[in-house]
Write a protein that holds these residues in place. Structure first.
Motif, short mmCIF file in Angstrom:
data_model
loop_
_atom_site.label_atom_id
_atom_site.label_comp_id
_atom_site.label_asym_id
_atom_site.label_seq_id
_atom_site.Cartn_x
_atom_site.Cartn_y
_atom_site.Cartn_z
N ALA A 1 21.49 100.89 -62.24
CA ALA A 1 20.24 101.05 -62.66
C ALA A 1 19.51 100.06 -63.52
O ALA A 1 20.09 99.41 -64.41
CB ALA A 1 20.55 102.45 -63.46
N ASP A 2 18.16 100.01 -63.06
CA ASP A 2 17.21 99.36 -64.21
C ASP A 2 17.10 99.83 -65.30
O ASP A 2 16.74 99.39 -66.44
CB ASP A 2 16.00 98.97 -63.23
CG ASP A 2 16.16 98.27 -62.14
OD1 ASP A 2 16.51 96.91 -62.10
OD2 ASP A 2 16.36 98.94 -61.19
N GLY B 1 18.07 103.31 -67.56
CA GLY B 1 19.17 104.56 -67.53
C GLY B 1 18.78 105.51 -68.49
O GLY B 1 18.34 104.89 -69.66
N GLY C 1 20.54 96.24 -66.21
CA GLY C 1 19.34 97.32 -66.55
C GLY C 1 19.31 97.62 -68.09
O GLY C 1 20.16 96.99 -68.85
N VAL C 2 18.34 98.55 -68.63
CA VAL C 2 18.38 98.72 -69.88
C VAL C 2 18.68 100.29 -69.91
O VAL C 2 18.32 100.99 -69.16
CB VAL C 2 17.13 98.55 -70.54
CG1 VAL C 2 16.97 96.95 -70.65
CG2 VAL C 2 15.92 99.15 -69.89
N ILE C 3 18.98 100.73 -71.17
CA ILE C 3 19.25 102.31 -71.38
C ILE C 3 18.15 102.65 -72.35
O ILE C 3 17.98 102.18 -73.31
CB ILE C 3 20.66 102.49 -72.02
CG1 ILE C 3 22.03 102.08 -70.96
CG2 ILE C 3 20.99 104.07 -72.49
CD1 ILE C 3 22.01 102.89 -69.95
N VAL C 4 17.33 103.61 -71.78
CA VAL C 4 16.23 103.90 -72.70
C VAL C 4 16.81 105.34 -73.33
O VAL C 4 17.72 105.93 -73.17
CB VAL C 4 15.17 104.35 -71.71
CG1 VAL C 4 14.37 102.93 -71.25
CG2 VAL C 4 15.53 105.44 -70.41
N SER D 1 14.75 108.05 -74.59
CA SER D 1 13.93 109.14 -74.46
C SER D 1 13.26 109.15 -73.09
O SER D 1 12.87 107.96 -72.38
CB SER D 1 13.04 109.49 -75.42
OG SER D 1 11.82 108.53 -75.41
N VAL D 2 12.72 110.49 -72.66
CA VAL D 2 11.69 110.61 -71.59
C VAL D 2 10.64 109.66 -71.84
O VAL D 2 10.05 109.13 -70.99
CB VAL D 2 11.63 112.15 -71.09
CG1 VAL D 2 10.39 112.23 -70.05
CG2 VAL D 2 12.53 112.67 -70.86
N ASP D 3 10.02 109.63 -72.87
CA ASP D 3 8.81 109.03 -73.17
C ASP D 3 8.57 107.68 -72.84
O ASP D 3 8.09 106.91 -72.07
CB ASP D 3 8.15 109.55 -74.61
CG ASP D 3 7.83 110.72 -74.94
OD1 ASP D 3 7.19 111.07 -73.82
OD2 ASP D 3 7.99 111.47 -75.81
N LEU E 1 11.03 106.18 -70.88
CA LEU E 1 11.26 106.21 -69.52
C LEU E 1 10.12 105.91 -68.61
O LEU E 1 9.73 105.15 -67.84
CB LEU E 1 12.05 107.14 -68.84
CG LEU E 1 12.52 107.09 -67.40
CD1 LEU E 1 13.25 105.79 -67.06
CD2 LEU E 1 13.13 108.34 -66.92
N ILE E 2 8.89 106.77 -69.16
CA ILE E 2 7.83 107.08 -68.34
C ILE E 2 7.14 105.52 -68.88
O ILE E 2 6.38 105.11 -67.82
CB ILE E 2 7.02 108.19 -68.66
CG1 ILE E 2 7.95 109.47 -68.13
CG2 ILE E 2 5.44 108.07 -67.95
CD1 ILE E 2 7.16 110.68 -68.49
N LYS F 1 7.91 102.83 -69.67
CA LYS F 1 8.45 101.61 -68.87
C LYS F 1 8.25 101.62 -67.52
O LYS F 1 7.79 100.54 -66.65
CB LYS F 1 10.17 101.57 -68.99
CG LYS F 1 10.74 101.39 -70.41
CD LYS F 1 11.30 100.09 -70.68
CE LYS F 1 11.79 99.77 -71.95
NZ LYS F 1 11.69 98.28 -72.25
N LEU F 2 8.42 102.67 -66.77
CA LEU F 2 8.30 102.84 -65.40
C LEU F 2 6.67 102.48 -65.04
O LEU F 2 6.14 101.70 -63.99
CB LEU F 2 8.39 104.10 -64.64
CG LEU F 2 10.14 104.61 -64.74
CD1 LEU F 2 10.02 106.07 -63.98
CD2 LEU F 2 10.49 103.63 -63.61
N LYS F 3 5.74 102.95 -66.13
CA LYS F 3 4.54 102.69 -65.89
C LYS F 3 3.90 101.11 -66.28
O LYS F 3 3.16 100.47 -65.40
CB LYS F 3 3.59 103.63 -66.82
CG LYS F 3 2.88 104.75 -66.06
CD LYS F 3 2.05 105.28 -67.28
CE LYS F 3 2.02 106.78 -66.69
NZ LYS F 3 1.35 107.65 -67.96
N GLU G 1 6.11 98.57 -67.24
CA GLU G 1 7.02 97.36 -67.16
C GLU G 1 7.29 97.12 -65.73
O GLU G 1 7.23 96.06 -64.88
CB GLU G 1 8.30 97.51 -67.69
CG GLU G 1 9.01 96.42 -68.18
CD GLU G 1 10.23 96.50 -68.88
OE1 GLU G 1 10.05 96.67 -70.08
OE2 GLU G 1 11.24 96.95 -68.42
N ALA G 2 7.71 98.37 -64.93
CA ALA G 2 7.92 98.18 -63.73
C ALA G 2 6.83 98.46 -62.60
O ALA G 2 6.76 98.20 -61.50
CB ALA G 2 9.36 99.20 -63.30
N ALA H 1 5.99 101.30 -61.48
CA ALA H 1 6.47 102.06 -60.25
C ALA H 1 6.00 103.35 -59.99
O ALA H 1 5.94 103.92 -59.06
CB ALA H 1 8.06 102.18 -60.30
#
Lengths: 361, 251
Positions: free
Chosen positions: A338-339, A341, B231-234, B236-238, B240-241, B243-245, B247-248, B250
């Motif tokens: 996973a990128d 997790g 990868g990295v372990i985040v 919280s949900v915040d 994660l969102i 990072k996805l927005k 950094e990635a 996606a």
């Protein structure tokens, strides 16, 4: 052989990628390349996976003359044929086999059709996508032609040199085809993205010709008969081509809870996938299974909830661009690929995501 | 009616494989080997058909080196009546296996040939289709349900296809390849393992079957797939969102 090799070399120095290994097959490599694509169509249009086969054919060599073979019956076939003729500039010919015997993609008449067309036109390569259609038909046709087919090619390194995953994608095998024509491949669609075609290429339409079926054996379709097809109607994008895939595993605990995954997918405009455990427990139908024995996906974003990450599941997702895993177990193997997790309870994470994610559309 | 089932000996599905340093293949020395999971399902289906009274005999066959006998012995312990081992040290691609199977079918005349849909080592998914083509028998691949009608001599097969399920009706004799969903294979019990020791495993060679093993494929190299970067372990949900927005990019 030398003349052709030299001519080709002059025309396009990059046409061949020679392997570092000595080869005694220069003679076979100097052959003229012409490719037949076994295409699937639906509702009068060529399926995206068959367009990936066109991209793969393009990777075989420059100046590859590509023909596309369509079969079926009725107006939807004719519509698909004109779609095929204008869809990609490198398609030079569309062959149409219009007969009721092929109104369903049964392996027996289809394999015979491929045999018939190959006997007549002598292609150097025959390609189909690694869909259930391609995997069902192409090996049978290969046996009729007495050649070894190559399954699920992910990379084309030369006209006879291919890379394919083995052992559930845990090793990559480079194989050289040393047999006679045709060299037969199924290709992994996710490895051959279809380039977008500019509008003006439409002027470059391919010729459409009917396959002469006068010698098509009468009993070709009698030994097997199509009965029915059942599928779940869904508004969501197709799992194989979706840009985002949201997957649930055993951690979802019930079909009822799986609806959370579906809600998230809707919000993201994503397709829904599942692990074998989720399918076996009856949370979702089989066709959503992702992995070595299910679908292979390579979306931009793959989100796994309650998925441990067994070898067989990872086989189906390892080419995804970004993988997100949410699991309570910090030691779950999924976190190794996973990128991003998040070690947390998915029943807390999912509602929060649903609330905080922006709406797509 | 006899049923023939083809079994393959492969590295156990749970083993994490290792690619040999010289890139010639995958390490199989001192690695746990088992019956290919799809072959187990094929054998289980054949046994269930026999138990429902629709078949008289189940013949298990396997081709390859001497150790294939272990796989056949497992098949006999599950309930196969007898076995045939095609003894060869040649490298076998599906085309050769299909030709050997055709020769065995010609000799034994089964009414049904059942195989797994793919071997989990080469992942080819070809042999059943190829032998069906060589025999000119109809094929029901990726079967998740098989219903035999002895009177009409047909098999109705539900197939797992991309968009759902497809149902076909095949005239017997036919070739069927099994998907995971077809059944849950049984375990061999100790008494049956003991009984299996007295069952017959006939040994034949490709030459005796008049099959020439030749190959039109050559393995150039086997390598490890590219590793994904860590990868990295985040937390919280915040996060994660975010990072996805940002950094990635996606979502």
């Amino acid at each position: 052989m030398s003349t052709i090799v030299m001519l080709r070399a002059l025309r396009k120095p990059t046409s061949y990628v020679f392997s570092p290994y000595p080869s005694s097959h220069f003679a076979s490599m100097s052959r003229f390349i012409s490719t037949l694509i076994l295409a699937e169509h639906e509702d009068g249009a060529i399926k995206p996976s068959s367009l990936s086969a066109v991209a793969a054919a393009g990777a075989l060599s420059e100046g590859n003359s590509i023909s596309m073979l369509l079969a079926g019956a009725g107006p939807s076939l004719q519509k698909a044929a004109s779609h095929a003729a204008s869809i990609h500039p490198s398609i030079s010919q569309v062959l149409v086999a219009d007969t009721n015997k092929l109104s369903h993609p049964l392996a027996e008449p289809w394999a015979e059709l491929v045999h018939l067309v190959q006997q007549k036109d002598g292609y150097s390569h025959i390609i189909a996508a690694s869909s259930s259609f391609g995997k069902n038909i192409l090996p049978r046709a290969a046996a009729l032609l007495d050649v070894s087919p190559i399954t699920d090619v992910t990379e084309i390194s030369g006209p006879q040199l291919f890379v394919r995953p083995i052992y559930a994608g845990n090793a990559l095998c480079t194989v050289r085809y040393t047999g006679g024509d045709p060299c037969m491949l199924t290709i992994r669609s996710t490895s051959f993205p279809v380039p977008s075609i500019s509008a003006d290429s439409k002027s470059n339409a391919a010729t459409i010709s009917q396959v002469d079926l006068s010698t098509f054996s009468e009993d070709a379709d009698r030994k097997s008969r199509y009965v029915k097809h059942t599928s779940q109607e869904t508004e969501r994008p197709d799992l194989g081509n979706a840009r985002i895939v949201v997957t649930g595993g055993r951690g979802l605990k019930s079909a009822e809870n799986f609806k959370l995954i579906e809600k998230l997918a809707e919000k993201l405009g994503a397709a829904v996938g599942a692990t074998r455990a989720a399918v076996d427990s009856g949370y979702v139908p089989n066709e959503l299974q992702v992995g070595q024995t299910g679908k292979i996906v390579a979306p931009d974003l793959y989100m796994a909830f309650g998925v441990s990450g067994a070898i067989q599941h990872l086989a189906g997702i390892r080419d995804s661009k970004v993988i997100v895993a949410v699991n309570r177990d910090a030691d779950a193997p999924i976190f190794q690929v996973a990128d991003y997790g998040l070690v947390a309870d998915l029943f807390e994470v999912l509602p929060e995501l649903l609330e905080k994610l922006p709406d797509k559309k | 009616m006899k049923i023939m089932v083809a079994l393959k000996r492969v590295i156990d599905y749970a083993v994490k494989i290792r690619v040999k340093p010289d890139k010639s293949g995958v390490e199989t020395n001192n690695v746990k080997m088992s019956m290919n999971p799809f072959c187990e399902i094929a054998l289980e289906e054949a046994l269930r058909i026999k138990e429902s009274g629709l078949a008289s005999e189940v013949i298990a066959v396997s081709m390859g080196p001497a150790q294939c006998v272990d796989t056949l012995r497992t098949g006999l312990a599950m309930g196969a009546d007898r076995a045939i081992h095609v003894d060869t040290s040649s490298l076998l691609y599906p085309l050769s296996v299909a030709k050997l199977l055709k020769a065995l079918v010609d000799a034994e005349k089964p009414g049904l040939l059942i195989l797994g849909k793919q071997a989990i080592d080469d992942d080819c998914n070809q042999t059943g289709q190829m032998v069906a083509g060589l025999l000119k028998w109809p094929q029901g691949t990726f079967a998740s349900k098989v219903v035999l009608d002895k009177e009409k001599q047909v098999a109705t097969v539900d197939r797992e296809v991309d968009g759902g399920l497809e149902t076909l009706c095949l005239d017997l004799p036919a070739v069927i390849t099994t998907d995971l969903r077809l059944n849950q294979p049984r375990y061999a019990t100790l008494p049956n393992i003991m009984k299996a020791k007295s069952k017959v495993i006939k040994k034949v060679t490709p030459a005796e079957l008049n099959v020439e093993i030749k190959s039109d494929l050559e393995t150039v190299q086997v390598t490890e797939p590219p590793k994904r970067k860590a990868g990295v372990i985040v937390s919280s949900v915040d996060e994660l969102i975010d990072k996805l927005k940002n950094e990635a990019h996606a979502i």
